[in-house]
Design a protein around this motif. Sequence first.
Motif, PDB file in Angstrom:
ATOM      1  N   VAL A 150      14.230  -0.897 -16.864  1.00 44.43           N
ATOM      2  CA  VAL A 150      13.096  -0.246 -16.205  1.00 44.43           C
ATOM      3  C   VAL A 150      13.578   1.009 -15.471  1.00 44.43           C
ATOM      4  N   ARG A 151      12.775   2.080 -15.567  1.00 44.45           N
ATOM      5  CA  ARG A 151      13.085   3.348 -14.884  1.00 44.45           C
ATOM      6  C   ARG A 151      12.106   3.632 -13.749  1.00 44.45           C
ATOM      7  N   ALA A 152      10.851   3.214 -13.942  1.00 46.79           N
ATOM      8  CA  ALA A 152       9.813   3.421 -12.916  1.00 46.79           C
ATOM      9  C   ALA A 152       8.770   2.332 -13.096  1.00 46.79           C
ATOM     10  N   LEU A 153       8.210   1.855 -11.966  1.00 49.07           N
ATOM     11  CA  LEU A 153       7.232   0.784 -12.021  1.00 49.07           C
ATOM     12  C   LEU A 153       6.329   0.878 -10.805  1.00 49.07           C
ATOM     13  N   ALA A 154       5.030   0.802 -11.045  1.00 48.73           N
ATOM     14  CA  ALA A 154       4.041   0.783  -9.963  1.00 48.73           C
ATOM     15  C   ALA A 154       2.911  -0.154 -10.372  1.00 48.73           C
ATOM     16  N   GLU A 155       2.270  -0.726  -9.365  1.00 47.87           N
ATOM     17  CA  GLU A 155       1.141  -1.617  -9.606  1.00 47.87           C
ATOM     18  C   GLU A 155      -0.001  -1.234  -8.686  1.00 47.87           C
TER      19      GLU A 155
ATOM     20  N   LEU B  66      15.137   2.828  -8.853  1.00 51.19           N
ATOM     21  CA  LEU B  66      14.239   3.394  -9.857  1.00 51.19           C
ATOM     22  C   LEU B  66      13.778   4.789  -9.439  1.00 51.19           C
ATOM     23  N   ARG B  67      13.201   5.495 -10.392  1.00 55.23           N
ATOM     24  CA  ARG B  67      12.638   6.817 -10.118  1.00 55.23           C
ATOM     25  C   ARG B  67      11.443   6.649  -9.184  1.00 55.23           C
ATOM     26  N   PRO B  68      11.418   7.353  -8.061  1.00 60.67           N
ATOM     27  CA  PRO B  68      10.262   7.227  -7.168  1.00 60.67           C
ATOM     28  C   PRO B  68       9.038   7.902  -7.792  1.00 60.67           C
ATOM     29  N   VAL B  69       7.943   7.182  -7.837  1.00 59.68           N
ATOM     30  CA  VAL B  69       6.709   7.716  -8.410  1.00 59.68           C
ATOM     31  C   VAL B  69       5.602   7.610  -7.376  1.00 59.68           C
ATOM     32  N   GLY B  70       4.591   8.433  -7.537  1.00 58.80           N
ATOM     33  CA  GLY B  70       3.425   8.395  -6.664  1.00 58.80           C
ATOM     34  C   GLY B  70       2.277   7.663  -7.337  1.00 58.80           C
ATOM     35  N   ILE B  71       1.149   7.653  -6.667  1.00 55.19           N
ATOM     36  CA  ILE B  71      -0.022   6.927  -7.157  1.00 55.19           C
ATOM     37  C   ILE B  71      -0.516   7.469  -8.500  1.00 55.19           C
ATOM     38  N   GLU B  72      -0.261   8.735  -8.788  1.00 50.45           N
ATOM     39  CA  GLU B  72      -0.701   9.316 -10.059  1.00 50.45           C
ATOM     40  C   GLU B  72      -0.026   8.648 -11.256  1.00 50.45           C
ATOM     41  N   PHE B  73       1.119   8.020 -11.041  1.00 56.71           N
ATOM     42  CA  PHE B  73       1.842   7.334 -12.111  1.00 56.71           C
ATOM     43  C   PHE B  73       1.005   6.203 -12.710  1.00 56.71           C
ATOM     44  N   ILE B  74       0.122   5.628 -11.922  1.00 58.16           N
ATOM     45  CA  ILE B  74      -0.733   4.536 -12.410  1.00 58.16           C
ATOM     46  C   ILE B  74      -1.521   4.993 -13.638  1.00 58.16           C
ATOM     47  N   GLU B  75      -1.942   6.247 -13.659  1.00 62.10           N
ATOM     48  CA  GLU B  75      -2.734   6.775 -14.781  1.00 62.10           C
ATOM     49  C   GLU B  75      -1.889   7.416 -15.875  1.00 62.10           C
TER      50      GLU B  75
END
Length: 157
Positions: free
Chosen positions: A98-103, A5-14
């Motif tokens: 799914v392309r990006a996922l964070a929890e 998946l696309r790596p995302v940071g904590i800002e992705f949560i918002e």
Amino acid sequence: MARRLRPVGIEFIESAPVRLVFARETSASPERVFHALAEDVPGWAEWFSAVKLARPARDGAGREIRLRGGGRLEETVLVTKAPEVYAYRVDVTNAPGVRALAEEWRLAPSGTGTHVQWTFAADGTAPFRLVLTLARAGLGRAFRDAVTSLDRRLAAR
């Protein structure tokens, strides 16, 4: 088939295109809930019914998760700020679309217990986003059941 998946940071949560937020109260303290989330990773299989296997990876910098039904996730821990925030992103999964996922799990004192808030943030194909939005009620039920089970587990210890 596992896909990166696309790596995302904590800002992705918002900023994620799909954000599902759920909350529940527990009688356990934030410290005990945080420990169960961030430090007792194998314990997830004991209280979160969707989780078949959970284990730390990369010396605690990641997690390997196996879900009932065959889902597989390789995750990177983004934030461990005891006892307030535990967050991670999915790097590899076999889930389609799914392309990006964070929890993110946010914990705050509430009376003698803890207010637990879970944010499920995702991006994916249009069909994936639609299915995820339609699955909101089921995810909410799974979260409530998991937190209730975790609270019982912590009370018994």
